[in-house]
Write an enzyme that holds these catalytic residues in place. Structure first.
Site, mmCIF file in Angstrom:
data_model
loop_
_atom_site.group_PDB
_atom_site.id
_atom_site.type_symbol
_atom_site.label_atom_id
_atom_site.label_comp_id
_atom_site.label_asym_id
_atom_site.label_seq_id
_atom_site.Cartn_x
_atom_site.Cartn_y
_atom_site.Cartn_z
ATOM 1 C CG HIS A 196 -1.531 6.833 2.690
ATOM 2 N ND1 HIS A 196 -2.806 7.131 2.242
ATOM 3 C CD2 HIS A 196 -1.674 6.263 3.911
ATOM 4 C CE1 HIS A 196 -3.680 6.755 3.166
ATOM 5 N NE2 HIS A 196 -3.021 6.235 4.188
ATOM 6 C CG HIS B 72 0.292 3.116 6.254
ATOM 7 N ND1 HIS B 72 1.075 4.220 6.508
ATOM 8 C CD2 HIS B 72 -0.996 3.509 6.398
ATOM 9 C CE1 HIS B 72 0.290 5.243 6.813
ATOM 10 N NE2 HIS B 72 -0.975 4.833 6.748
#
Length: 165
Positions: free
Chosen positions: A72, A87
């Site tokens: 992620h 992110h």
């Protein structure tokens, strides 16, 4: 100047160019649905709502962080010391990598436009609060530098979105 004389070039510090890591819509970081990012606790930046799941490196640099197995988040350090954090989505770490196909490893050198990860947005989006993707320039790496956002709205991966000088 003689025929065999060398011309001395004065070195100037050029701006670090930041390119869109994915197709999508750029949004102001303060509008991200996570206060840590919106309040710029980790650093200034911007965010993108991805239109597809093909994420590429926004700069040339070294992968200093690759979150595995979740896939992620990616930290990339440029040669001038600036660290960029991408992110992907909010609370996506909780998926444990489901929907993320990581293409890189921590410690690798990477070039702008090189694949980081493919994200299956159809799998990931319904399972998280938001797929908004903050692009953060880590505070400690920005001392004496200025972020200038040069693009807003819809962008394509590889399009210039910001500079740091």
């Amino acid at each position: 100047m003689g025929l065999f004389s060398k011309k001395t070039k004065v070195s100037t510090t050029s701006a670090l160019e930041i390119f869109a890591p994915v197709d999508g819509k750029l949004i102001d970081l303060t509008s991200v649905q996570d206060e840590m990012f919106a309040e710029k606790m980790m650093g200034d930046g911007l965010a993108i709502v991805p239109a597809n799941g093909t994420f590429v490196s926004p700069i040339d640099g070294e992968l200093v962080t690759v979150f595995k197995p979740s896939g992620h988040a990616y930290g990339i350090k440029a040669s001038n010391g600036v660290e960029v954090l991408i992110h992907i989505g909010l609370d996506t770490v909780a998926l444990g990598g489901e929907g993320f196909d990581i293409k890189v490893s921590q410690g690798n050198k990477i070039k702008k436009g090189e694949a980081l990860v493919n994200v299956d947005l159809a799998v990931v989006t319904p399972k998280v609060p938001s797929i908004e993707t903050p692009i953060i320039f880590m505070t400690e790496s920005m001392t004496g530098k200025t972020l200038t956002i040069v693009k807003t709205g819809e962008v394509k991966a590889g399009e210039l979105i910001a500079t740091i000088a």
